[in-house]
Every structure is written in C-alpha cells, then in structure tokens.
Design an enzyme around this catalytic site. Structure first.
Site, PDB file in Angstrom:
ATOM      1  N   THR A  85       0.860  -1.182   0.000  1.00  0.00           N
ATOM      2  CA  THR A  85       0.000   0.000   0.000  1.00  0.00           C
ATOM      3  C   THR A  85       0.897   1.232   0.000  1.00  0.00           C
ATOM      4  O   THR A  85       1.577   1.514   0.984  1.00  0.00           O
ATOM      5  CB  THR A  85      -0.918   0.006   1.234  1.00  0.00           C
ATOM      6  OG1 THR A  85      -1.728  -1.171   1.201  1.00  0.00           O
ATOM      7  CG2 THR A  85      -1.827   1.232   1.234  1.00  0.00           C
ATOM      8  N   LYS A 161      -7.408   1.100  -2.963  1.00  0.00           N
ATOM      9  CA  LYS A 161      -6.902   0.612  -1.674  1.00  0.00           C
ATOM     10  C   LYS A 161      -6.832   1.763  -0.671  1.00  0.00           C
ATOM     11  O   LYS A 161      -7.191   1.605   0.503  1.00  0.00           O
ATOM     12  CB  LYS A 161      -5.523  -0.034  -1.842  1.00  0.00           C
ATOM     13  CG  LYS A 161      -4.887  -0.540  -0.529  1.00  0.00           C
ATOM     14  CD  LYS A 161      -5.578  -1.786   0.012  1.00  0.00           C
ATOM     15  CE  LYS A 161      -5.210  -2.150   1.453  1.00  0.00           C
ATOM     16  NZ  LYS A 161      -3.866  -2.639   1.650  1.00  0.00           N
ATOM     17  N   LYS A 229       0.686   4.931   8.721  1.00  0.00           N
ATOM     18  CA  LYS A 229       1.169   5.031   7.341  1.00  0.00           C
ATOM     19  C   LYS A 229       0.008   5.245   6.353  1.00  0.00           C
ATOM     20  O   LYS A 229       0.041   6.163   5.534  1.00  0.00           O
ATOM     21  CB  LYS A 229       1.929   3.754   6.955  1.00  0.00           C
ATOM     22  CG  LYS A 229       2.311   3.682   5.476  1.00  0.00           C
ATOM     23  CD  LYS A 229       3.132   2.435   5.155  1.00  0.00           C
ATOM     24  CE  LYS A 229       2.306   1.186   4.975  1.00  0.00           C
ATOM     25  NZ  LYS A 229       1.720   1.032   3.624  1.00  0.00           N
TER      26      LYS A 229
END
Lengths: 282, 282
Positions: A85, A161, A229
């Site tokens: 990701t 995503k 993150k």
C-alpha cells in the site's frame, strides 16, 4: 504477508524464490521447499512473476531499482505485482519506471493480512495490462480468492486501496469511540457488540476489531503503525481537500504510536480514548 | 414512523387509536380502519399499550405529561413503549415519572425508518420489566421483526441506540469523505462502491448511503437533521470524554443543516465536503 504468499505459491506447485532480510526466514523457506535468495536481484533471476511485499514506497523503490534490486536481474517481460500500500502517485511513477525497463506491472495492493496470505485467500485490488494479468494468472490464483480487476491504468488499484484504508481506519477509530462511550455509560460491551453487529451502526471493522476490545486482546493482526502510514497516504494525497474524520483518525493512531502502541493491534487506539475519558477497558 | 407502526398494528388485527398533529393524517388513519384521536389523552384512553413516536425528548415530555397528555387518561398498568431516540438520562427520568404515575415502561428506541415501520419490520433496542414485555408482546410483534431485550433497567435501550447512532453518523460522514476523495482522484464511484462493499472498509451505512451518492439521489429516508440531533445526544452525554470523530461528524451534519440541507438525506453531508474539495458529485 510475503511469507504467506510465498508458501501459498509453493503449495500450488509453483517454483518460488524468496528474498528476506532475516536470514532465519530464508532457512525456513528453504525447508519449506523454496529457493532462498539473499538479494532481490537473485530472487528475480529467471522469474516470470515477481511479487513485491514490503512496507512502504521507499522500500519498494529500493528492492526494485536499488543496488542488487530485482529489475537489474529480471528477464524482459517479467510481471511485477506490486502488493504494497503506497501513495497512488508513487504507484504510477514506479509502474512507469518498470515499463521503461521493459517489465510489465500490476498495481495490486492486497487485503487480508498474513493469515489470509498463508492460506492463499488474499483479496487483490488490481489494475494493469490484460497481458500482465494473463501471465500472472496462476500465481495470482495461488495467493488469492478474489481479484478485483480495475482496468489497465496503474494507480487505480492503489487509489481504491487508499479509499478502503480511509474507511477502515476511520471505522476502527469510531469503534474505539463507541466502546469507550459504552464503557463510560456502564453498558456490557458484549451486549453492545452483539446489537451493533446486527444494526445500522455495524461495519466490517467493528465486527472484526470490536471483538478485540471486548476481549481485551490486542494481538496485532494489523498494527497501529499500519494506519499511521495508510491514513498518512490519505492525508498526503488529499492535500488541501478537507477530510476531517480521516484527519481525526490519523491523529489518534499517531498519538497511539507516539505512546508506544505502534506495534500493538490497531484496535489499541481505544486505549488512548479510554485514558482521555478516564475509563478502563477489558 | 408512527404512521407505519400504527398501520402495522391494524394489519395484525389490533384495535389501534392514533394521534397526530396533522388533521389529514387522522382522516387517512380513519379510512385505514384506525380510531383517530385529536389529543394524546384521547388516544391513550383504555389502551393496554401506548407507543410514543415523536422527534425528541421535549415532545415526548409534552405528549406524555403535558395538557391532554397520554398519562392523564391511560389506565393504570398501561405499557408505554418509548420509541424516540432521546438522551439516555432523559429516558431514565421519563421512565421514573411514568412508573410514579402507575404506568409500565419499555425504553425502546427503534431502527428501520418509516418503510420498515410500515411493513412491521422494525428493529427494537429495548429494556424494561419482564411483565411490560409480556403485556406488550403482541403489539411489539406486530411492528417489528427483531426485539433486542437488554434487561430491566430503563435507559439501557437508549444508551445502546446512542452508541449505534454514533457509529452510524460517523460511518455516513466517512462514506462522504471516501466518495469525495475518490471523485477527486478520478475514480469511477460505482467501481469504488462495489469493491468497498466487499472489503474491510465496508459498513452497513456505506452500503446503504453510499449508493445514494453514487446515484446522486438524496431522497430522505433519514434526514441530515436526525444526525444533528442524535450526534448532539452523543456529544451531550459524552460531556468531557473526548470523542473526536463523533465531534467531526456532528460538525459536518450541523454545517449541512445550516446550509439548508437539513431535510435532505443524511448522505447529503457529502455535498459539504465536495464543495470544500472543489469536486462535483453525481
């Protein structure tokens, strides 16, 4: 997750090389029937398909294009399946560099965690050229039960995503608020959990992570730092677009990480809110 | 919702009186086979069970204890089923006053909206004395498909409904952020919707309200102002407990209401965020 995907490939009868920075992991991989590789280049030699499971865009850049990176050794036309990701803009840039180097690319962030990787049941949110999908098909099938094919353009997989992680992160933080307020009101958390799972307030994350709070079990299937993150990617990509809930959730995960909870389960953001509210969770 | 519940009672063969401030509604109710009542007192005369469907605690207080209120005329031992989402502390106070007046009480906030009320398919989140549940059973069964029985203490039903509304409101606002960011990134919203509904970012509200944003249809099954009220209850009850996502969602709904969207579908909070981000939703 890389380990899980690698053993799923072996189980499907696909010859698999694996590279990891931990020597012990390579030994285990050899015992499992895989070919251990000390560098990404060594792993990518003669590969039809190269999966990249790392933590962030910087690591992806390094294992692909750094010294002894995979691209230096992979045959022309190898399909790189980028499972990390990372910011969509980075996915687009890396894909362009791979294509320029004569490689094919699938922008393919995954969900399901290490357990689903190991059982070959990942969900892959993917975009890329049809020929790349064709060539990678047996490998994708070995590691996943579901592949969303979202067109040819690299970046689309990473963008969706990112949207998923926005929602997932906010839903975990909302679950935490709900559990803290319920505790403060003297409610039985198991009862709250059961009612909500069957009501309009339910979510995939409430069902999955709410159970951890009810049971007081913060085993990290996915850690606080993952959402530091991933919500960071949302924040960075959104730039001047005001997304107040994502920002509030990011602030909570960031605070949790700063207080030493970064490697605990993401549901541990509830501990931050519980402290602030002066209540004690299970 | 009161209308829907009343016709569901009639359909189950239960003699039903109904009170509403709109005269035309009473005429329609008479045509449907009900007994129209001009005051709450008139509706409650000889009642075994009295449902209260109003908007807030102030209205509940008025129809119960005000001039020509239901309590003045209801027989001793009538079961009052309080279906309004009100602050738990208010539910406790009103229940105590009803018991002091010789009545029985079920704290019974509902979910499902007007449509589910009309089809007798509400979900009821309820607490109250076992005898009250026994007496009200045929009526509860007529209006609902699911009754969560959460013990005897009044207030528990309202508390869990509040927790549900916290999650529901935050999830709607999160859906709005997701759709706005997806639009900004040039993604196809139908694709985003389909992937998220099948992923870890999914929620009951994303599935239900996300569809409205994809289709650009803001028909108000439930309105923005409902969440101004219900997240206001959360904020008021939480008091000094810091719940940043609930607060952020409340601020969005409040701004939407202030900009004239109060009676639109709650998903219309997406319009506020779209304006701020400079994007156009369907």
């Amino acid at each position: 997750m890389g380990w899980g995907a690698a053993v799923s490939l072996l189980r499907a009868g696909i010859q698999t090389a694996g590279c990891d920075v931990v020597e012990e992991t390579l030994e285990r991989f050899s015992e499992a029937g895989g070919r251990p590789a000390v560098t990404p280049a060594e792993a990518a030699r003669d590969a039809d398909v190269v999966f990249v499971f790392v933590v962030n865009a910087q690591q992806a850049q390094a294992v692909l294009f750094g010294g002894r990176g995979a691209v230096s050794a992979a045959p022309l036309g190898a399909v790189f399946v980028l499972c990390t990701t990372i910011p969509p803009a980075e996915a687009v840039r890396i894909a362009a560099d791979l294509v320029a180097a004569g490689m094919a690319v699938i922008d393919a962030p995954v969900s399901g965690g290490a357990a689903k990787a190991g059982s070959g049941e990942l969900t892959i949110i993917a975009s890329g050229a049809a020929k790349a999908f064709d060539k990678a098909a047996p490998a994708l099938e070995a590691v996943s039960t579901k592949v969303f094919r979202l067109g040819e353009a690299p970046g689309v997989g990473s963008k969706i995503k990112m949207i998923n992680q926005l929602l997932a992160g906010v839903h975990i933080a909302a679950m935490a608020e709900a559990m803290v307020l319920a505790t403060r009101e003297g409610l039985d958390l198991q009862t709250v959990y059961d009612v909500i799972c069957d009501s309009a307030g339910g979510s995939w994350m409430f069902e999955n992570r709410g159970r951890q709070v009810v049971e007081g079990d913060y085993t990290p299937f996915s850690a606080v730092d993952i959402f530091v993150k991933d919500l960071g990617i949302v924040s960075q990509t959104a730039a001047d677009a005001d997304l107040p809930l994502s920002q509030a959730a990011l602030a909570l995960f960031t605070q949790a990480s700063a207080q030493g909870l970064g490697r605990e389960a993401d549901a541990a953001v509830a501990k931050i809110l519980a402290d602030r509210a002066g209540v004690k969770l299970p």
